[in-house]
Each structure stands twice: as structure tokens, then as C-alpha cells.
Scaffold this motif. Structure first.
Motif, mmCIF file in Angstrom:
data_model
loop_
_atom_site.group_PDB
_atom_site.id
_atom_site.type_symbol
_atom_site.label_atom_id
_atom_site.label_comp_id
_atom_site.label_asym_id
_atom_site.label_seq_id
_atom_site.Cartn_x
_atom_site.Cartn_y
_atom_site.Cartn_z
ATOM 1 N N MET A 1 1.370 -1.505 -0.365
ATOM 2 C CA MET A 1 0.038 -0.444 -0.191
ATOM 3 C C MET A 1 0.831 0.874 -0.472
ATOM 4 N N ARG A 2 0.660 2.718 -1.259
ATOM 5 C CA ARG A 2 1.223 3.401 -0.190
ATOM 6 C C ARG A 2 0.435 4.665 0.502
ATOM 7 N N LYS A 3 1.241 4.946 1.383
ATOM 8 C CA LYS A 3 0.635 5.776 2.152
ATOM 9 C C LYS A 3 1.360 7.111 2.264
ATOM 10 N N PHE A 4 0.615 8.597 2.102
ATOM 11 C CA PHE A 4 0.568 9.586 2.460
ATOM 12 C C PHE A 4 1.692 10.183 3.493
ATOM 13 N N MET A 5 2.856 10.400 3.544
ATOM 14 C CA MET A 5 2.959 11.061 4.573
ATOM 15 C C MET A 5 2.960 12.627 4.931
ATOM 16 N N VAL A 6 2.610 13.232 5.799
ATOM 17 C CA VAL A 6 2.215 14.444 5.861
ATOM 18 C C VAL A 6 2.561 14.676 7.279
ATOM 19 N N VAL A 7 3.140 16.223 7.819
ATOM 20 C CA VAL A 7 3.982 16.224 8.834
ATOM 21 C C VAL A 7 2.825 17.276 9.706
ATOM 22 N N LEU A 8 2.990 17.085 11.151
ATOM 23 C CA LEU A 8 1.780 17.506 11.371
ATOM 24 C C LEU A 8 2.250 18.375 12.712
ATOM 25 N N ASP A 9 1.932 19.778 12.637
ATOM 26 C CA ASP A 9 2.832 20.792 13.541
ATOM 27 C C ASP A 9 1.365 21.967 13.397
ATOM 28 N N ASP A 10 2.109 22.792 14.174
ATOM 29 C CA ASP A 10 0.901 23.731 14.906
ATOM 30 C C ASP A 10 0.091 24.837 13.581
ATOM 31 N N SER A 11 1.216 24.912 12.118
ATOM 32 C CA SER A 11 0.844 25.832 11.063
ATOM 33 C C SER A 11 -0.458 25.651 10.794
ATOM 34 N N ARG A 12 -0.626 26.634 9.956
ATOM 35 C CA ARG A 12 -1.941 26.962 9.603
ATOM 36 C C ARG A 12 -2.422 25.915 8.472
ATOM 37 N N GLU A 13 -1.393 25.986 8.183
ATOM 38 C CA GLU A 13 -1.274 25.334 6.020
ATOM 39 C C GLU A 13 -1.019 23.781 6.289
ATOM 40 N N GLY A 30 -4.775 3.727 -1.040
ATOM 41 C CA GLY A 30 -3.744 4.235 0.167
ATOM 42 C C GLY A 30 -4.313 4.237 1.561
ATOM 43 N N GLY A 31 -3.122 4.878 2.355
ATOM 44 C CA GLY A 31 -3.111 5.496 3.424
ATOM 45 C C GLY A 31 -2.492 6.828 3.965
ATOM 46 N N VAL A 32 -2.529 6.749 5.173
ATOM 47 C CA VAL A 32 -1.873 8.142 5.495
ATOM 48 C C VAL A 32 -0.778 7.844 6.416
ATOM 49 N N ALA A 33 0.154 8.750 6.662
ATOM 50 C CA ALA A 33 1.007 7.928 7.342
ATOM 51 C C ALA A 33 1.611 10.012 8.374
ATOM 52 N N ILE A 34 1.049 10.394 9.170
ATOM 53 C CA ILE A 34 1.536 11.059 10.301
ATOM 54 C C ILE A 34 2.021 11.381 10.868
ATOM 55 N N LEU A 35 3.750 12.436 10.604
ATOM 56 C CA LEU A 35 4.449 12.456 11.530
ATOM 57 C C LEU A 35 4.641 13.428 12.238
ATOM 58 N N ALA A 36 4.485 13.761 13.048
ATOM 59 C CA ALA A 36 4.448 14.746 14.530
ATOM 60 C C ALA A 36 6.250 14.473 14.815
ATOM 61 N N ILE A 37 7.016 15.463 15.250
ATOM 62 C CA ILE A 37 8.439 15.895 15.757
ATOM 63 C C ILE A 37 8.550 16.639 17.018
ATOM 64 N N ILE A 38 9.221 16.110 17.504
ATOM 65 C CA ILE A 38 9.578 16.829 18.659
ATOM 66 C C ILE A 38 10.495 17.401 18.850
ATOM 67 N N PRO A 39 11.275 18.562 18.546
ATOM 68 C CA PRO A 39 12.476 19.252 18.401
ATOM 69 C C PRO A 39 13.105 18.546 19.544
ATOM 70 N N PRO A 40 14.655 18.660 19.775
ATOM 71 C CA PRO A 40 15.782 18.402 20.604
ATOM 72 C C PRO A 40 15.156 18.983 22.028
ATOM 73 N N ASP A 41 15.581 18.593 23.169
ATOM 74 C CA ASP A 41 15.739 19.598 24.588
ATOM 75 C C ASP A 41 16.596 20.289 24.592
ATOM 76 N N GLU A 99 13.293 4.992 5.688
ATOM 77 C CA GLU A 99 12.712 3.932 6.412
ATOM 78 C C GLU A 99 11.606 2.843 6.057
ATOM 79 N N ASP A 100 10.719 3.865 5.835
ATOM 80 C CA ASP A 100 9.730 3.439 4.732
ATOM 81 C C ASP A 100 8.876 3.382 4.065
ATOM 82 N N PRO A 101 9.276 2.010 3.640
ATOM 83 C CA PRO A 101 9.262 1.347 2.126
ATOM 84 C C PRO A 101 8.000 2.099 1.124
ATOM 85 N N GLU A 102 6.643 1.719 2.355
ATOM 86 C CA GLU A 102 5.597 2.295 1.843
ATOM 87 C C GLU A 102 5.206 3.873 1.827
#
Length: 151
Positions: A1-13, A30-41, A99-102
Motif C-alpha cells: 500500500m502506498r502511504k501519503f506522509m504528512v507532517v503534523l505541526d501547529d501551522s495553519r497550512e 492508499g494510506g496516511v502516515a502522520i509524522l510529528a516531531i519533538i524537537p531536541p530538548d 526507513e518506511d518503504p510504503e
């Protein structure tokens, strides 16, 4: 299955990027992968505080994700997956795509103000030739109706 990866953040866009990814996934099976990133402390020397900050960040991300996930399930019949990574956003996005071939497409929302499309769009556009997937950049000011017509 092909996934659409989107980045989750606080932006309006981010909202239009989420909508686009969900609608395309729904229309293409397809599927959706939502990636959220916690910045370094910034408080690495205070281990207890750092751990508490990480836990709070994860909790905020999960609540934010659930808003999008409910809409995707109810309106697009898509059950998205949440991926949370820690580190610098650019390097974590690239690492996850590698890392994610899908993952078949990286979807980013472009900012609408005079500052330009945003740092992630600018940085990833420069590296797009070396990524293993195409990037779709969704204008942040597209209407829901226009997004539906495009997808």
C-alpha cells in the motif's frame, strides 16, 4: 500500500496538507502516515524536566492527531497512523521517508505569508532530487472545494 506522509505541526497550512493527503489516499486506495516531531530538548541537563516535557509533548501531539484522525476516519474512510520522532525536523522527515518503504509521497503545506512557504518546504525542496519519493506542496490558502476538485 502506498502511504501519503504528512507532517503534523501547529501551522495553519498543515490543515490543507492533511486534507489533501487524506483525500488522495481515499481516492487511490492508499494510506496516511502522520509524522510529528519533538524537537531536541533545550533542558538536557535537567533529566526529570526533560522527560516531563517529552511526555507533555507526546500528549499534545496525540490529542492534535486525534482531531485529524477522526475527520479522516469519518469523512474519508482512512485510518491514519501516527509516528512520533524526536530530533531536528528536516533530518527526521528524511530519515522516516528513507526507513518506511510504503511511503509513496511526502505532502507538505506551504505558508501563505510574505515570509515564504515555510522552512520545511524551502529546505526539502532543495533536497527533493535526492529523496526516494516525490513531494507534493499544497498551498495553504486553497479552499476545501478546490482541494476536493484537485484530489
Amino acid at each position: 500500500m502506498r502511504k501519503f506522509m504528512v507532517v503534523l505541526d501547529d501551522s495553519r497550512e498543515c490543515l490543507n496538507a492533511m486534507r489533501f493527503a487524506a483525500m488522495r489516499a481515499s481516492h487511490t486506495g492508499g494510506g496516511v502516515a502522520i509524522l510529528a516531531i519533538i524537537p531536541p530538548d533545550e533542558f538536557n541537563h535537567w533529566i526529570g524536566v526533560g522527560e516531563l516535557m517529552r511526555a507533555e509533548a507526546r500528549e499534545r501531539i496525540e490529542v492534535h492527531f486525534e482531531v485529524f484522525a477522526k475527520w479522516m476516519r469519518d469523512k474519508q474512510n482512512i485510518d491514519p497512523e501516527l509516528v512520533i520522532r524526536e530530533g531536528e525536523p528536516l533530518s527526521e522527515i528524511i530519515a522516516h521517508v528513507n526507513e518506511d518503504p510504503e511511503i509513496g509521497v511526502l505532502v507538505l503545506g506551504a505558508g501563505m505569508d510574505s515570509k515564504g512557504p515555510g522552512p520545511l518546504v524551502s529546505q526539502l525542496s532543495k533536497q527533493s532530487g535526492s529523496l526516494p519519493v516525490p513531494i507534493t506542496i499544497v498551498p495553504g490558502d486553497l479552499s476545501k472545494e478546490r482541494l476536493e476538485a484537485i484530489t
